[in-house]
Enzyme design. Sequence first.
Site, PDB file in Angstrom:
ATOM      1  N   ASP A   3       0.841  -1.208   0.000  1.00 18.43           N
ATOM      2  CA  ASP A   3       0.000   0.000   0.000  1.00 18.43           C
ATOM      3  C   ASP A   3       0.871   1.251   0.000  1.00 18.43           C
ATOM      4  O   ASP A   3       1.077   1.885   1.029  1.00 18.43           O
ATOM      5  CB  ASP A   3      -0.892  -0.077   1.265  1.00 18.43           C
ATOM      6  CG  ASP A   3      -1.737   1.156   1.501  1.00 18.43           C
ATOM      7  OD1 ASP A   3      -2.069   1.856   0.524  1.00 18.43           O
ATOM      8  OD2 ASP A   3      -2.084   1.411   2.675  1.00 18.43           O
ATOM      9  N   LYS A  17       0.370   3.730  -2.365  1.00 13.37           N
ATOM     10  CA  LYS A  17      -0.470   4.820  -2.909  1.00 13.37           C
ATOM     11  C   LYS A  17       0.327   5.750  -3.824  1.00 13.37           C
ATOM     12  O   LYS A  17       0.441   6.950  -3.569  1.00 13.37           O
ATOM     13  CB  LYS A  17      -1.080   5.646  -1.766  1.00 13.37           C
ATOM     14  CG  LYS A  17      -1.939   4.861  -0.795  1.00 13.37           C
ATOM     15  CD  LYS A  17      -2.610   5.798   0.201  1.00 13.37           C
ATOM     16  CE  LYS A  17      -3.387   5.060   1.266  1.00 13.37           C
ATOM     17  NZ  LYS A  17      -2.532   4.343   2.250  1.00 13.37           N
ATOM     18  N   HIS A  73       1.493   8.320  -6.432  1.00 14.34           N
ATOM     19  CA  HIS A  73       0.886   9.528  -7.002  1.00 14.34           C
ATOM     20  C   HIS A  73       2.008  10.411  -7.518  1.00 14.34           C
ATOM     21  O   HIS A  73       2.697  11.078  -6.750  1.00 14.34           O
ATOM     22  CB  HIS A  73       0.058  10.263  -5.916  1.00 14.34           C
ATOM     23  CG  HIS A  73      -0.759  11.384  -6.465  1.00 14.34           C
ATOM     24  ND1 HIS A  73      -1.497  12.213  -5.650  1.00 14.34           N
ATOM     25  CD2 HIS A  73      -0.972  11.802  -7.718  1.00 14.34           C
ATOM     26  CE1 HIS A  73      -2.126  13.103  -6.403  1.00 14.34           C
ATOM     27  NE2 HIS A  73      -1.819  12.877  -7.662  1.00 14.34           N
ATOM     28  N   ASP A  74       2.215  10.387  -8.843  1.00 15.18           N
ATOM     29  CA  ASP A  74       3.324  11.152  -9.427  1.00 15.18           C
ATOM     30  C   ASP A  74       3.041  11.278 -10.921  1.00 15.18           C
ATOM     31  O   ASP A  74       1.953  10.894 -11.379  1.00 15.18           O
ATOM     32  CB  ASP A  74       4.650  10.389  -9.167  1.00 15.18           C
ATOM     33  CG  ASP A  74       5.846  11.325  -9.089  1.00 15.18           C
ATOM     34  OD1 ASP A  74       5.978  12.189  -9.987  1.00 15.18           O
ATOM     35  OD2 ASP A  74       6.645  11.207  -8.149  1.00 15.18           O
ATOM     36  N   ASN A  89       4.984   8.488 -16.012  1.00 14.15           N
ATOM     37  CA  ASN A  89       6.175   7.659 -16.205  1.00 14.15           C
ATOM     38  C   ASN A  89       6.687   7.094 -14.874  1.00 14.15           C
ATOM     39  O   ASN A  89       7.014   5.912 -14.767  1.00 14.15           O
ATOM     40  CB  ASN A  89       7.256   8.509 -16.899  1.00 14.15           C
ATOM     41  CG  ASN A  89       8.490   7.703 -17.205  1.00 14.15           C
ATOM     42  OD1 ASN A  89       8.418   6.671 -17.881  1.00 14.15           O
ATOM     43  ND2 ASN A  89       9.627   8.139 -16.680  1.00 14.15           N
ATOM     44  N   THR A  90       6.738   7.951 -13.863  1.00 18.71           N
ATOM     45  CA  THR A  90       7.259   7.515 -12.561  1.00 18.71           C
ATOM     46  C   THR A  90       6.341   6.475 -11.916  1.00 18.71           C
ATOM     47  O   THR A  90       6.809   5.484 -11.352  1.00 18.71           O
ATOM     48  CB  THR A  90       7.418   8.750 -11.635  1.00 18.71           C
ATOM     49  OG1 THR A  90       8.254   9.682 -12.300  1.00 18.71           O
ATOM     50  CG2 THR A  90       8.003   8.393 -10.291  1.00 18.71           C
ATOM     51  N   THR A 124      -9.983   7.371   3.993  1.00 18.81           N
ATOM     52  CA  THR A 124     -11.034   7.195   5.010  1.00 18.81           C
ATOM     53  C   THR A 124     -10.805   8.077   6.242  1.00 18.81           C
ATOM     54  O   THR A 124     -11.645   8.141   7.119  1.00 18.81           O
ATOM     55  CB  THR A 124     -11.120   5.722   5.439  1.00 18.81           C
ATOM     56  OG1 THR A 124      -9.803   5.197   5.532  1.00 18.81           O
ATOM     57  CG2 THR A 124     -11.904   4.905   4.452  1.00 18.81           C
ATOM     58  N   ARG A 180     -13.668  -0.801  12.681  1.00 16.12           N
ATOM     59  CA  ARG A 180     -13.576  -0.748  14.136  1.00 16.12           C
ATOM     60  C   ARG A 180     -14.685  -1.587  14.763  1.00 16.12           C
ATOM     61  O   ARG A 180     -15.804  -1.603  14.252  1.00 16.12           O
ATOM     62  CB  ARG A 180     -13.744   0.700  14.648  1.00 16.12           C
ATOM     63  CG  ARG A 180     -12.617   1.647  14.254  1.00 16.12           C
ATOM     64  CD  ARG A 180     -11.316   1.273  14.944  1.00 16.12           C
ATOM     65  NE  ARG A 180     -10.195   2.143  14.596  1.00 16.12           N
ATOM     66  CZ  ARG A 180      -9.360   1.937  13.556  1.00 16.12           C
ATOM     67  NH1 ARG A 180      -9.536   0.914  12.742  1.00 16.12           N
ATOM     68  NH2 ARG A 180      -8.356   2.763  13.350  1.00 16.12           N
ATOM     69  N   GLN A 206      -9.285   7.688  12.156  1.00 14.15           N
ATOM     70  CA  GLN A 206     -10.227   7.344  11.084  1.00 14.15           C
ATOM     71  C   GLN A 206     -11.562   8.043  11.328  1.00 14.15           C
ATOM     72  O   GLN A 206     -12.040   8.108  12.453  1.00 14.15           O
ATOM     73  CB  GLN A 206     -10.467   5.818  11.040  1.00 14.15           C
ATOM     74  CG  GLN A 206      -9.226   4.996  10.719  1.00 14.15           C
ATOM     75  CD  GLN A 206      -8.861   5.028   9.247  1.00 14.15           C
ATOM     76  OE1 GLN A 206      -9.283   5.923   8.515  1.00 14.15           O
ATOM     77  NE2 GLN A 206      -8.060   4.073   8.809  1.00 14.15           N
ATOM     78  N   GLY A 235      -6.042  -2.481  10.970  1.00 13.27           N
ATOM     79  CA  GLY A 235      -4.743  -2.265  11.586  1.00 13.27           C
ATOM     80  C   GLY A 235      -4.833  -2.354  13.094  1.00 13.27           C
ATOM     81  O   GLY A 235      -4.828  -3.444  13.681  1.00 13.27           O
ATOM     82  N   ARG A 236      -4.948  -1.200  13.726  1.00 12.95           N
ATOM     83  CA  ARG A 236      -4.856  -1.114  15.180  1.00 12.95           C
ATOM     84  C   ARG A 236      -5.797  -2.014  15.980  1.00 12.95           C
ATOM     85  O   ARG A 236      -5.382  -2.539  17.015  1.00 12.95           O
ATOM     86  CB  ARG A 236      -4.977   0.359  15.602  1.00 12.95           C
ATOM     87  CG  ARG A 236      -3.711   1.150  15.242  1.00 12.95           C
ATOM     88  CD  ARG A 236      -3.921   2.638  15.165  1.00 12.95           C
ATOM     89  NE  ARG A 236      -4.675   3.034  13.976  1.00 12.95           N
ATOM     90  CZ  ARG A 236      -4.904   4.295  13.625  1.00 12.95           C
ATOM     91  NH1 ARG A 236      -4.422   5.276  14.384  1.00 12.95           N
ATOM     92  NH2 ARG A 236      -5.581   4.584  12.534  1.00 12.95           N
TER      93      ARG A 236
HETATM   94  O1  C5P Z   1      -5.153   1.110  12.198  1.00 12.86           O
HETATM   95  P1  C5P Z   1      -6.187   1.231  11.098  1.00 12.86           P
HETATM   96  O2  C5P Z   1      -7.169   0.074  11.100  1.00 12.86           O
HETATM   97  O3  C5P Z   1      -6.855   2.579  11.076  1.00 12.86           O
HETATM   98  O4  C5P Z   1      -5.326   1.075   9.764  1.00 12.86           O
HETATM   99  C1  C5P Z   1      -5.879   1.308   8.493  1.00 12.86           C
HETATM  100  C2  C5P Z   1      -4.819   1.124   7.458  1.00 12.86           C
HETATM  101  O5  C5P Z   1      -5.424   1.326   6.187  1.00 12.86           O
HETATM  102  C3  C5P Z   1      -3.660   2.109   7.554  1.00 12.86           C
HETATM  103  O6  C5P Z   1      -2.492   1.397   7.192  1.00 12.86           O
HETATM  104  C4  C5P Z   1      -3.969   3.167   6.513  1.00 12.86           C
HETATM  105  O7  C5P Z   1      -2.828   3.722   5.935  1.00 12.86           O
HETATM  106  C5  C5P Z   1      -4.749   2.351   5.472  1.00 12.86           C
HETATM  107  N1  C5P Z   1      -5.683   3.109   4.627  1.00 12.86           N
HETATM  108  C6  C5P Z   1      -6.718   3.866   5.127  1.00 12.86           C
HETATM  109  N2  C5P Z   1      -7.542   4.565   4.277  1.00 12.86           N
HETATM  110  C7  C5P Z   1      -7.373   4.495   2.959  1.00 12.86           C
HETATM  111  C8  C5P Z   1      -6.337   3.715   2.434  1.00 12.86           C
HETATM  112  C9  C5P Z   1      -5.504   3.026   3.305  1.00 12.86           C
HETATM  113  O8  C5P Z   1      -6.906   3.885   6.333  1.00 12.86           O
HETATM  114  N3  C5P Z   1      -8.213   5.126   2.154  1.00 12.86           N
END
Ligand code: C5P
Length: 240
Positions: A65, A67, A69-70, A73-74, A124, A185, A194, A214-215
Amino acid sequence: MSFQDKNNSKVIVALDYNNKEDAILMANTLKPSLCKLKVGLELFVSCGPSIIKDLHTLGYKIFLDLKFHDITNTVVKSCLSASKLGVWMINIHSSGGKNMMVKSKDEIVKNNYQTLILGVTILTSMEENEINEIGYSCNIKEQVLKMARLCYQSELNGVVCSTKEAKFIKSEFPEDFICVCPGIRNTENKSDDQKRIATPKLAAESGADYIVVGRPITKSDKPLESLMMIKKEFDESKII
Ligand code: C5P
């Protein structure tokens, strides 16, 4: 490398760490049969591509992930370098425009990589006033749908979006246009940074194909148990 989804888990755990030791410790705590892993900017910038090799060795499928954005070509060259690492999925910002997206997908296909490529719509962590502040005049839903249309026309494999928009995207585009939804969550978890969040059940009902968590897992006292609970809730709500 075979991209056949043996475990078929729809939960992608975000390994948001700044060092290899913590990331590998968490990967060893979880199971490749129960989840995929997401390597984001923090971990990739800290450890470099070797972290991907290590996680592949443990048997995980990786969503890289970064993301991108450039200029076109890059981004195209970066997509090819990422695909060469053998990752399962990568993403680019759809705000980089159609030309960037079309060419990135084209080159992945031309080079015979099976990497899935998604477009990021609106993060998000952002709310309506923030997207207006940076110059988008539509509301979030309209803006996300606009960006999803561009991703679809560019033949990307899907989008990253919040669960709130997933149901509109799933109803407008074919079933195989993937929605990956972060911002998950449980009711007892705090939302952290978030803003547009949902439970695993709500995400499943909204049509999310994959959830990024994630968390709620990595900061849990019992990460494996938390993963299993989230997976069960998502899978069961998908079936109903
Ligand atoms: O800890 P949490 O559940 O908030 O982690 C969400 C993960 O999803 C993070 O790594 C964040 O960078 C990624 N993410 C996001 N929203 C997006 C794209 C990716 O929260 N639109």
